[in-house]
Motif scaffolding. Structure first.
Motif, PDB file in Angstrom:
ATOM      1  N   PRO A  50      -2.774  -7.499  -2.366  1.00  0.00           N
ATOM      2  CA  PRO A  50      -3.274  -6.784  -3.063  1.00  0.00           C
ATOM      3  C   PRO A  50      -4.175  -5.755  -2.307  1.00  0.00           C
ATOM      4  CG  PRO A  50      -3.595  -7.980  -3.911  1.00  0.00           C
ATOM      5  CD  PRO A  50      -3.005  -8.914  -2.693  1.00  0.00           C
ATOM      6  N   LEU A  51      -4.335  -4.115  -2.115  1.00  0.00           N
ATOM      7  CA  LEU A  51      -4.801  -3.286  -1.602  1.00  0.00           C
ATOM      8  C   LEU A  51      -6.424  -3.458  -1.977  1.00  0.00           C
ATOM      9  CD1 LEU A  51      -2.508   0.079  -2.217  1.00  0.00           C
ATOM     10  CD2 LEU A  51      -2.570  -1.514  -0.753  1.00  0.00           C
ATOM     11  N   ALA A  52      -6.920  -2.719  -0.906  1.00  0.00           N
ATOM     12  CA  ALA A  52      -8.863  -3.537  -0.993  1.00  0.00           C
ATOM     13  C   ALA A  52      -9.175  -2.944  -1.888  1.00  0.00           C
ATOM     14  CB  ALA A  52      -9.486  -3.562   0.525  1.00  0.00           C
ATOM     15  N   SER A  53      -8.808  -0.880  -2.409  1.00  0.00           N
ATOM     16  CA  SER A  53      -8.610  -0.358  -3.058  1.00  0.00           C
ATOM     17  C   SER A  53      -8.562  -0.494  -4.294  1.00  0.00           C
ATOM     18  CB  SER A  53      -8.793   1.723  -2.520  1.00  0.00           C
ATOM     19  OG  SER A  53      -6.748   0.945  -2.289  1.00  0.00           O
ATOM     20  N   ARG A  54      -8.150  -1.438  -5.370  1.00  0.00           N
ATOM     21  CA  ARG A  54      -7.914  -1.333  -6.395  1.00  0.00           C
ATOM     22  C   ARG A  54      -9.087  -1.632  -7.083  1.00  0.00           C
ATOM     23  NH1 ARG A  54      -7.351  -7.131  -3.748  1.00  0.00           N
ATOM     24  NH2 ARG A  54      -7.151  -8.035  -5.588  1.00  0.00           N
ATOM     25  N   THR A  55      -8.366  -1.424  -8.388  1.00  0.00           N
ATOM     26  CA  THR A  55      -9.579  -1.559  -9.836  1.00  0.00           C
ATOM     27  C   THR A  55      -9.721  -2.783  -9.604  1.00  0.00           C
ATOM     28  OG1 THR A  55      -9.353   0.710 -10.806  1.00  0.00           O
ATOM     29  CG2 THR A  55     -10.532  -0.614 -11.672  1.00  0.00           C
ATOM     30  N   ASP A  56     -11.466  -3.317 -10.243  1.00  0.00           N
ATOM     31  CA  ASP A  56     -10.718  -4.582 -11.008  1.00  0.00           C
ATOM     32  C   ASP A  56      -9.961  -5.582 -12.084  1.00  0.00           C
ATOM     33  OD1 ASP A  56     -13.636  -5.288  -9.151  1.00  0.00           O
ATOM     34  OD2 ASP A  56     -15.073  -4.695 -10.789  1.00  0.00           O
ATOM     35  N   GLY A  57      -9.446  -6.520 -11.484  1.00  0.00           N
ATOM     36  CA  GLY A  57      -8.593  -6.515 -12.676  1.00  0.00           C
ATOM     37  C   GLY A  57      -7.371  -6.769 -12.303  1.00  0.00           C
ATOM     38  N   GLU A  58      -7.188  -5.597 -11.791  1.00  0.00           N
ATOM     39  CA  GLU A  58      -6.028  -4.945 -10.567  1.00  0.00           C
ATOM     40  C   GLU A  58      -5.385  -6.370  -9.932  1.00  0.00           C
ATOM     41  OE1 GLU A  58      -5.461  -0.737 -11.588  1.00  0.00           O
ATOM     42  OE2 GLU A  58      -6.214  -1.185  -9.109  1.00  0.00           O
ATOM     43  N   TRP A  59      -4.207  -6.608  -9.661  1.00  0.00           N
ATOM     44  CA  TRP A  59      -2.900  -6.915  -8.850  1.00  0.00           C
ATOM     45  C   TRP A  59      -2.119  -5.640  -8.301  1.00  0.00           C
ATOM     46  CZ3 TRP A  59      -3.278 -10.888  -6.523  1.00  0.00           C
ATOM     47  CH2 TRP A  59      -2.356 -11.943  -5.594  1.00  0.00           C
ATOM     48  N   TRP A  60      -1.552  -4.933  -8.551  1.00  0.00           N
ATOM     49  CA  TRP A  60      -1.044  -3.394  -8.204  1.00  0.00           C
ATOM     50  C   TRP A  60      -2.065  -2.681  -8.187  1.00  0.00           C
ATOM     51  CZ3 TRP A  60       4.087  -2.459  -7.129  1.00  0.00           C
ATOM     52  CH2 TRP A  60       5.293  -3.382  -6.838  1.00  0.00           C
ATOM     53  N   ALA A  61      -1.771  -1.804  -7.432  1.00  0.00           N
ATOM     54  CA  ALA A  61      -3.028  -0.793  -7.182  1.00  0.00           C
ATOM     55  C   ALA A  61      -2.441   0.432  -8.723  1.00  0.00           C
ATOM     56  CB  ALA A  61      -3.686  -0.256  -6.511  1.00  0.00           C
ATOM     57  N   MET A  62      -2.801   0.794  -9.553  1.00  0.00           N
ATOM     58  CA  MET A  62      -2.131   1.665 -10.230  1.00  0.00           C
ATOM     59  C   MET A  62      -2.761   3.182  -9.646  1.00  0.00           C
ATOM     60  SD  MET A  62      -0.819  -0.117 -12.463  1.00  0.00           S
ATOM     61  CE  MET A  62       0.257   1.488 -13.578  1.00  0.00           C
ATOM     62  N   MET A  63      -1.949   4.220 -10.109  1.00  0.00           N
ATOM     63  CA  MET A  63      -2.109   5.249  -9.529  1.00  0.00           C
ATOM     64  C   MET A  63      -1.872   6.954 -10.639  1.00  0.00           C
ATOM     65  SD  MET A  63       0.957   4.595  -6.229  1.00  0.00           S
ATOM     66  CE  MET A  63       0.713   6.491  -5.728  1.00  0.00           C
ATOM     67  N   ASP A  64      -2.292   7.510 -10.363  1.00  0.00           N
ATOM     68  CA  ASP A  64      -2.298   9.004 -11.114  1.00  0.00           C
ATOM     69  C   ASP A  64      -1.403   9.839 -10.714  1.00  0.00           C
ATOM     70  OD1 ASP A  64      -4.627   7.873 -12.699  1.00  0.00           O
ATOM     71  OD2 ASP A  64      -5.898   9.005 -11.281  1.00  0.00           O
ATOM     72  N   GLU A  65      -0.315  10.512 -11.763  1.00  0.00           N
ATOM     73  CA  GLU A  65       0.649  11.333 -11.293  1.00  0.00           C
ATOM     74  C   GLU A  65       0.360  12.661 -11.576  1.00  0.00           C
ATOM     75  OE1 GLU A  65       4.688  13.257 -13.933  1.00  0.00           O
ATOM     76  OE2 GLU A  65       4.250  11.053 -14.318  1.00  0.00           O
TER      77      GLU A  65
END
Length: 109
Positions: free
Chosen positions: A89-104
Motif C-alpha cells: 500500500p502507498l504511504a499516502s493512502r487514507t486510513d482504512g484504505e488498502w488501495w489508495a483511491m484517486m480523484d477523477e
C-alpha cells in the motif's frame, strides 16, 4: 455510473505471481465483483516502478454496502490472502484504505 481509480504498489519479487494469479482469476471472485455492481474493471501495471493502477465503473446505488458484500465474501477473502501479500500500500493512502483511491480530473468519451 461512477468511474473510479486507485493505486497500490506491487512488491518487486511478487510481479510474476501477481500476473499469474490474475491470468487465472477465480470465477467466483469475478461473479462477486459483478454482483456488487462493478463493471469494466481493469488493473494496469507500471514497471519498473511496480505501481498498480486499477479502474472500474460503479453502477450501483449503495457503494458502501456493495463493498461490504465483497469484503464479507469467503471466496474473495481467500483470494485476498493470495493477492494482498503481493501488494504494498502507498504511504499516502487514507486510513482504512488498502488501495489508495484517486480523484477523477479528466474524462473524454
Amino acid at each position: 455510473m461512477q468511474r473510479m481509480g486507485m493505486m497500490i504498489g506491487l512488491k518487486p519479487g511478487k510481479v510474476a505471481e501477481y500476473k499469474a494469479l490474475h491470468a487465472a482469476a477465480w470465477p467466483a471472485v469475478l461473479a462477486r465483483i459483478s454482483a456488487s455492481n462493478i463493471r469494466n474493471y481493469t488493473i494496469f501495471l507500471r514497471e519498473p516502478e511496480n505501481i498498480l493502477f486499477g479502474t472500474w465503473e460503479y453502477h450501483g446505488t449503495d457503494f458502501a454496502a456493495d463493498m461490504a458484500a465483497i469484503a464479507a465474501d469467503p471466496v474473495t477473502q481467500d483470494w485476498w490472502r493470495l493477492t494482498d501479500p503481493c501488494q504494498e500500500p502507498l504511504a499516502s493512502r487514507t486510513d482504512g484504505e488498502w488501495w489508495a483511491m484517486m480523484d477523477e480530473v479528466f474524462h473524454h468519451d
